[in-house]
Design an enzyme around this catalytic site. Structure first.
Site, PDB file in Angstrom:
ATOM      1  CB  ALA A 128      -0.948  -0.028   1.121  1.00  0.00           C
ATOM      2  CG  MET A 129       1.991   5.193  -2.076  1.00  0.00           C
ATOM      3  SD  MET A 129       3.758   5.067  -1.191  1.00  0.00           S
ATOM      4  CE  MET A 129       3.779   7.017  -0.899  1.00  0.00           C
ATOM      5  CG  HIS A 140       2.099   0.896   7.678  1.00  0.00           C
ATOM      6  ND1 HIS A 140       3.269   0.701   8.446  1.00  0.00           N
ATOM      7  CD2 HIS A 140       2.448   1.679   6.581  1.00  0.00           C
ATOM      8  CE1 HIS A 140       4.155   1.097   7.620  1.00  0.00           C
ATOM      9  NE2 HIS A 140       3.685   1.416   6.678  1.00  0.00           N
ATOM     10  CD  GLU A 141       0.398   2.311   3.714  1.00  0.00           C
ATOM     11  OE1 GLU A 141       0.983   3.613   3.512  1.00  0.00           O
ATOM     12  OE2 GLU A 141       1.062   1.397   3.735  1.00  0.00           O
ATOM     13  CD  GLU A 148       7.423   3.451   5.151  1.00  0.00           C
ATOM     14  OE1 GLU A 148       6.830   2.852   5.850  1.00  0.00           O
ATOM     15  OE2 GLU A 148       7.127   3.801   4.087  1.00  0.00           O
TER      16      GLU A 148
HETATM   17  N1  BES Z   1       5.652   3.745   1.868  1.00  0.00           N
HETATM   18  C1  BES Z   1       5.153   2.447   1.866  1.00  0.00           C
HETATM   19  C2  BES Z   1       4.866   2.122   0.368  1.00  0.00           C
HETATM   20  C3  BES Z   1       6.346   1.860  -0.400  1.00  0.00           C
HETATM   21  C4  BES Z   1       7.044   0.665  -0.226  1.00  0.00           C
HETATM   22  C5  BES Z   1       6.584   2.736  -1.196  1.00  0.00           C
HETATM   23  C6  BES Z   1       8.084   0.523  -0.970  1.00  0.00           C
HETATM   24  C7  BES Z   1       7.844   2.585  -2.139  1.00  0.00           C
HETATM   25  C8  BES Z   1       8.694   1.448  -1.757  1.00  0.00           C
HETATM   26  C9  BES Z   1       4.036   2.074   2.718  1.00  0.00           C
HETATM   27  O1  BES Z   1       3.750   2.949   3.616  1.00  0.00           O
HETATM   28  C10 BES Z   1       4.228   0.640   3.075  1.00  0.00           C
HETATM   29  O2  BES Z   1       5.165   0.600   4.223  1.00  0.00           O
HETATM   30  N2  BES Z   1       3.726  -0.373   2.715  1.00  0.00           N
HETATM   31  C11 BES Z   1       3.932  -1.666   3.312  1.00  0.00           C
HETATM   32  C12 BES Z   1       2.938  -2.216   4.141  1.00  0.00           C
HETATM   33  C13 BES Z   1       2.964  -1.772   5.490  1.00  0.00           C
HETATM   34  C14 BES Z   1       1.914  -2.516   6.273  1.00  0.00           C
HETATM   35  C15 BES Z   1       4.474  -2.331   6.141  1.00  0.00           C
HETATM   36  C16 BES Z   1       4.347  -2.436   1.988  1.00  0.00           C
HETATM   37  O3  BES Z   1       4.026  -2.025   0.875  1.00  0.00           O
HETATM   38  O4  BES Z   1       4.892  -3.756   1.979  1.00  0.00           O
HETATM   39 ZN    ZN Z   2       5.017   2.762   5.301  1.00  0.00          ZN
END
Ligand code: BES
Ligand code: ZN
Length: 858
Positions: free
Chosen positions: A265-266, A300-301, A323
Site C-alpha cells: 500500500a502507499m 499503517h497507511e 516507516e
Molecule cells: N511507503 C510504503 C510503500 C512503499 C514501499 C513505497 C516500498 C515505495 C517502496 C508504505 O507505507 C508501506 O510501508 N507499505 C508496506 C505495508 C505496510 C503495512 C508495512 C508494504 O507495501 O509492504
Molecule cells: Zn509505510
C-alpha cells in the site's frame, strides 16, 4: 556535486497540474505551471524528469517578462536542465511546462493496471505510484522530499470514467468531449505523495470520521469486500487523531484497491492506494492472519498521514522516521482496537526477522547514506521497518508510553508541513522525558547490529555482559569490510528475578562494562528481557536456561517463551548451541499454545529441511510429526466453541505443517476428505483450516490437482482466495508442475505484482529449488524487463533456500559474473544468509541426521 540532489537556487511552492490520460493508447499529456521562488539570479533551472517528452518550457514573472526555455533531458540522472536567454531575477516566477508520456506497465510513475470485468472483458485503469522517486515519471518536478509544495491537480478524462486524487473534487465540467475534474489544493507536501487514479471504479458510501469522509474504492463488483477495511480505516483514523492530538491533515480520505500494485500500500495523502489483497476481504471467509494483515496495512497507511505526510524526513537516509513510526503506530492502533489479538506478541515475529538480518556482517545502521534512487528503494527493508519499530517500542517502554506520546506530539507540532531529521525527534522526546535521548538511542539508529546479553551466576552475583551478536565469526564481510565487533550499546534491560516463588523486576540501563546483581540465596530463576520488548538476544548458561525452560509454558508470557526459543535457534545457527540441544529444547514446547512460538518452531523445521541430507528427509519428517502431532491431536480439525482467533489460526498453521513438512499421511487423507466435502455441500469449514487443506493438497498433489487449483485461482471470488491458490502453485513437488508455474511467472498469466513472490517460494521449495534457480539464471533479463522495480530484490531473497555448497558456489558465481546489484546491501545480505545456512549444514547435518533417525522407527 551530488548528481542526485537538485540545486536549490529555484524552489517550487505550488504546482498547478493538468493531466490527460488516454486509457486506450496508454499515453498521457500534461501541462503544469510551477510557482517557483528564485533565490539568486540564474539562467538555469534544474528539476527531475524521466521517461517524459517535454514539448515546451516558458517562464514569466507576472510583470510582463516572459522567457522561452531550452531544455535538455538527462535520462541517466533523471534530470531536466532548463536554460533561459536571460538571467531570472530573484523573486517569484511561473514556470510553464507541457509534456507527454506513456502509461507504463511497470507499476511506477503514472501506470496502467488491468482487470477482467464481470462480463469477462479486459478493463484498464490508470494509477500512480511515486515513492520513492517516480513522480518525475508523471510530471517534471523537484522530486526530493524536502521540496514541499501545494498541489492543485486537474484531470481531463473520458466522461464515462471516474478520477480520484489527494483532495476532494472542487469542480467538474464537460469541455471538448472531456470531463474536466478539478481537485482542491493539497497541504504543503512532498512530490512522492501526489496521486491520481482514473478508471471505472466504485466507492462505498462515505463514513464520517469527525469531519473527514472516508470511503473505499475498488473495481466494480468488489465493494462487498470493503466492510472490514472501512471499519479499521475509521477506527484507526480516530485513534491517531487522538494519539497525535492533531486533526487529520486532509479534507477527505479515500482508500483505493488497485488490481496491479507493486508493494502492499502507499500513503498518498487523502488517496491511499493498496493492492487488492491488502484492503478487500470477506471477513467471514478469511483467516485470522489475513484479517490481521488488512488491519495492519490500513492502520499503517493511516498513521503515515501524520508521520510521513504532515511531517516528512528531509532525505531518504531518514526513511525510518516514516516507516518505523508507521509500523510502530500500526501496532498501537491495532492493539488498542483488538487487544485479544495480542498484536505486540505477534510483533515478535517481525522483531525476529530484523534480528536475523541485523546479525549479519552485511547489515547496515537504520539510518544509512542514500544518494541514487536505487539506494533509496533499498531502504525499504526489514531494518528500516522492523528494527526501526522495535527500537521505538523499546524506547517507548523505557521512557513510559505517556512521555513517549507527548514527545511525538511535540515533534509533529514543531515540524508540521515541513521536514525533520532524527535529531529533531530526539529533541522532542528529550523535552517530554526531561532527559537526553541521543545517549541511549544513537547507538541503535546510527550503528549496525545489536548486543547479545550473556547471563551467568557467579556465587551470589548475576553477571550480565554484552557483546555484539553475529552469526558468522570473524570481523569482515564477504567483501572484506570490517565489522565493528567491539560495538557496545546502552541497553534498556528489564530483569525478573524469582526467589522463593516471589518475582521482582529490576530495570536498568546496561552500559559498556556490564553489571552485577546480587541475588538472594534461595534464588530460583532469572529472566532478562522481561516483557520482551528489548532489541537484543540473551544467552544464559545451561543451568540458568534450564531453570527458565522449567517454567514453560505457563511461567513465562508468550513473548518471553518466543524470545527464549528464538534466541536458542539463533544461537544454534551461529554455532553457539549444539543442534542436538536445540532439538531437545523443541520437545519442551510441544504443549505450547502460542502461534508465534510455533512459527519459530515451524520455521526452524523448514530450515532444517533445506539443509538435511536428502536421504534423511523422511526421518526429519518423522521428527516433525513427533513435535507437532500431540497438539494437533488435542486441537483437532474443527474449532471448539469459545475458542479465540489465535487458537484457530494456530490450528491452521499446525495442520499445514503436519501435512507438508511433517508429510503426515493421515493428515493428507483427512485434508482431501474435508476439502472435497467443503466443495460439495457448503459445510462450514473453519476459514483458518481451509488454506491449510489447500497447502497440504498442493504438497502431495498431481497434475489433476494442479489444474484444479489453477482454475480456482482464476475464478477466485476474493483476493485472499486468489492468493492462496496462486501460492499453492509453488508448493507442488513434481518438477513438471513446478516448471509450469515457473513459465507462468513470465508469460503474462500471473500478474507481475505477484510473480516475484512465486519465484521466491519456488527457490525455497526443496523439490523445485534447482529448477527455479536455473530458470532465474536463464530468464534474468526477461524478469528484469517485466517485473516492478523491487521485484528482483524480493525474488532473490529466495536464494537463501539454495543451501548446498554446490548451489551456493553457483549463486555467487552468477551474481558476480553478471555484476548484479540489488541496491544497498541487499545482495550481500542474501549471500551471507545463504552462507550461514550452508555453514550450519556442514557443521550440523551429521548430528542432525543421527538425531532424527531415531524417530523413523519409533
Ligand atoms: N511507503 C510504503 C510503500 C512503499 C514501499 C513505497 C516500498 C515505495 C517502496 C508504505 O507505507 C508501506 O510501508 N507499505 C508496506 C505495508 C505496510 C503495512 C508495512 C508494504 O507495501 O509492504
Ligand atoms: Zn509505510
Amino acid at each position: 556535486m551530488d548528481l542526485y540532489r537538485l540545486p536549490r537556487r529555484a524552489i517550487p511552492t505550488r504546482y498547478d497540474l493538468r493531466l490527460e490520460p488516454d486509457l486506450t493508447s496508454f499515453t498521457f499529456t500534461g501541462d503544469e505551471t510551477v510557482t517557483v521562488t528564485v533565490q539568486e539570479p540564474t539562467t538555469e533551472i534544474v528539476l527531475n524528469a524521466a521517461e517524459l517528452e517535454i514539448m515546451e518550457a516558458m517562464i514569466d514573472n507576472g510583470g510582463g517578462l516572459t522567457h522561452r526555455g531550452m531544455f535538455e533531458l538527462n535520462e541517466a540522472t533523471e534530470r531536466c536542465r532548463l536554460t533561459f536567454p536571460a538571467a531570472l531575477t530573484a523573486g517569484t516566477w511561473k514556470l510553464r511546462l507541457s509534456f507527454r508520456g506513456k502509461l507504463n506497465d511497470k507499476l511506477r510513475g503514472f501506470y496502467r493496471s488491468s482487470y477482467k470485468d464481470q462480463a469477462g472483458a479486459t478493463q484498464v485503469l490508470a494509477a500512480t505510484q511515486f515513492e520513492a522517486t517516480d513522480a518525475r515519471r508523471a510530471f517534471p518536478c523537484w522530486d526530493e522530499p524536502d521540496f514541499k509544495a501545494v498541489f492543485s491537480t486537474t484531470l481531463a478524462i473520458d466522461p464515462a470514467l471516474t478520477a480520484v486524487s489527494n483532495t476532494a473534487v472542487r469542480s467538474e465540467r464537460l469541455e471538448g468531449g472531456k470531463k474536466i475534474v478539478q481537485f482542491g489544493d493539497t497541504i504543503r507536501m512532498s512530490t512522492y505523495l501526489v496521486a491520481f487514479i482514473v478508471g471505472t471504479i466504485e466507492a462505498t458510501k462515505p463514513v464520517a470520521v469527525g469531519r473527514t469522509p472516508l470511503r473505499i474504492w475498488c473495481v466494480p463488483g468488489k465493494s462487498r469486500l470493503a466492510k472490514f477495511g472501512l471499519e479499521i480505516g475509521a477506527i484507526s483514523l480516530r485513534f491517531f487523531e487522538d494519539y497525535y492530538g492533531l486533526p487529520y491533515p486532509g479534507d477527505k480520505l479515500d482508500l483505493l484497491a488497485i488490481p496491479d500494485f507493486a508493494s502492499g500500500a502507499m500513503e498518498n495523502l487523502g488517496a491511499i492506494t493498496f493492492r487488492e489483497s491488502a484492503l478487500l476481504v470477506d471477513e467471514q471467509a478469511a483467516t485470522h492472519a489475513e484479517l490481521e494483515r488488512i488491519a495492519d496495512v490500513v492502520a499503517h497507511e493511516n498513521a503515515h498521514m501524520w508521520f510521513g505526510d504532515l511531517v516528512t524526513m528531509s532525505w531518504w537516509n531518514g526513511l525510518w522516521l516514516n516507516e518505523a513510526f508507521a509500523t510502530f503506530m500500526e501496532m498501537l492502533a491495532v492493539d488498542a482496537w483488538k487487544p485479544e489479538w495480542q498484536r505486540w506478541t505477534t510483533f515478535g515475529v517481525s522483531r525476529a526477522a530484523a534480528l536475523s538480518v541485523d546479525g549479519l556482517h552485511s547489515t547496515r545502521p537504520i539510518e544509512f547514506p542514500v544518494s541514487a534512487p536505487r539506494e533509496a528503494d533499498a531502504m525499504f527493508d526489514v531494518l528500516t521497518y522492523e528494527k526501526g519499530a522495535s527500537v521505538l517500542r523499546m524506547l517507548e517502554q523505557h521512557l513510559g508510553p505517556d512521555v513517549f506520546r507527548d514527545g511525538v506530539r511535540d515533534y509533529l507540532r514543531a515540524h508540521a508541513y515541513g521536514n525533520a531529521d532524527t535529531g529533531d525527534l530526539w529533541v522532542s522526546l528529550g523535552r517530554a522525558a526531561k532527559q537526553p535521548v541521543p545517549e541511549v538511542m544513537d547507538g541503535w539508529i546510527f550503528r549496525p547490529g545489536y548486543p547479545l546479553i550473556s547471563v551467568s551466576l557467579d556465587g551470589p552475583a548475576l553477571v550480565i555482559e554484552q557483546q555484539r551478536f553475529t552469526y558468522l565469526p570473524g570481523s569482515a564481510d564477504a567483501k572484506g569490510r570490517e565489522t565493528d565487533v567491539k560495538q557496545r550499546w546502552q541497553v534498556p534491560l528489564q530483569i525478573k528475578i524469582t526467589a522463593k516463588g516471589k518475582a521482582t523486576t529490576r530495570r536498568l540501563l546496561l552500559g559498556e562494562k556490564g553489571t552485577q546483581i546480587q541475588v538472594p540465596t534461595d534464588f530460583e530463576s532469572v529472566l532478562v528481557n522481561e516483557g520482551g520488548s528489548g532489541f537484543y538476544r540473551v544467552r544464559y548458561t545451561q543451568d540458568l536456561l534450564e531453570r527458565l525452560v522449567q517454567l514453560v509454558p505457563d511461567g513465562l508470557v508468550p513473548i518471553e517463551r518466543f524470545n527464549l526459543l528464538n534466541d536458542a535457534w539463533a544461537a544454534t545457527t551461529a554455532g553457539l548451541m549444539p543442534i542436538t540441544e536445540y532439538l531437545d529444547l523443541t520437545a519442551r514446547f510441544r504443549a505450547d499454545r502460542d502461534k508465534n512460538v510455533w512459527a519459530i518452531l515451524i520455521e526452524s523445521f523448514h530450515f532444517l529441511h533445506r539443509i538435511i541430507a536428502p536421504p534423511d528427509r523422511p526421518a526429519l519428517e518423522a521428527f516433525v510429526r513427533d513435535r507437532i502431532g500431540p497438539l494437533v491431536t488435542e486441537l483437532g480439525w474443527t474449532p471448539k466453541s469459545g475458542e479465540n482467533n489465535l487458537i484457530r489460526q494456530l490450528r491452521g498453521d499446525l495442520l499445514r505443517a503436519l501435512g507438508t513438512i511433517g508429510n503426515d499421511r493421515s493428515a493428507r487423507t483427512r485434508a482431501a476428505e474435508l476439502y472435497q466435502a467443503s466443495r460439495q455441500t457448503p459445510t462450514p469449514i473453519d476459514p483458518n483450516v481451509l488454506p491449510a487443506l489447500i497447502a497440504i493438497l498442493a504438497h502431495s498433489g498431481d497434475a489433476a490437482r494442479y489444474n484444479e487449483f489453477w482454475e480456482r485461482f482464476r475464478s477466485a471470488g476474493t483476493p485472499q482466495e486468489e492468493r492462496r491458490y496462486l501460492y499453492s502453485l509453488a508448493a507442488f513437488q513434481p518438477v513438471e508442475l513446478l516448471q509450469q508455474t515457473l513459465a507462468r511467472t513470465i508469460n503474462g498469466e500471473i500478474r507481475t505484482q505477484d510473480a516475484p513472490f512465486i519465484v521466491r517460494l519456488l527457490l525455497m521449495n526443496v523439490s523445485g529449488r534447482e529448477l527455479a534457480w536455473n530458470f532465474v539464471k536463464a530468464n534474468w533479463e526477461t524478469m528484469d524487463r517485466l517485473y516492478p522495480k523491487n521485484g528482483l530484490r524480493r525474488m532473490c531473497e529466495g536464494v537463501i533456500g539454495l543451501a548446498t555448497p554446490e548451489l551456493e558456489r553457483d549463486v555467487q558465481e552468477f551474481f558476480t559474473s553478471q555484476k548484479i546489484d540489488l541496491g544497498g546491501k541487499t545482495l550481500d545480505q542474501y549471500l551471507e544468509q545463504l552462507h550461514i545456512a550452508v555453514t550450519l549444514r556442514e557443521r550440523a547435518s551429521g548430528s542432525l541426521s543421527k538425531y532424527v533417525r531415531k524417530f523413523l522407527t519409533s
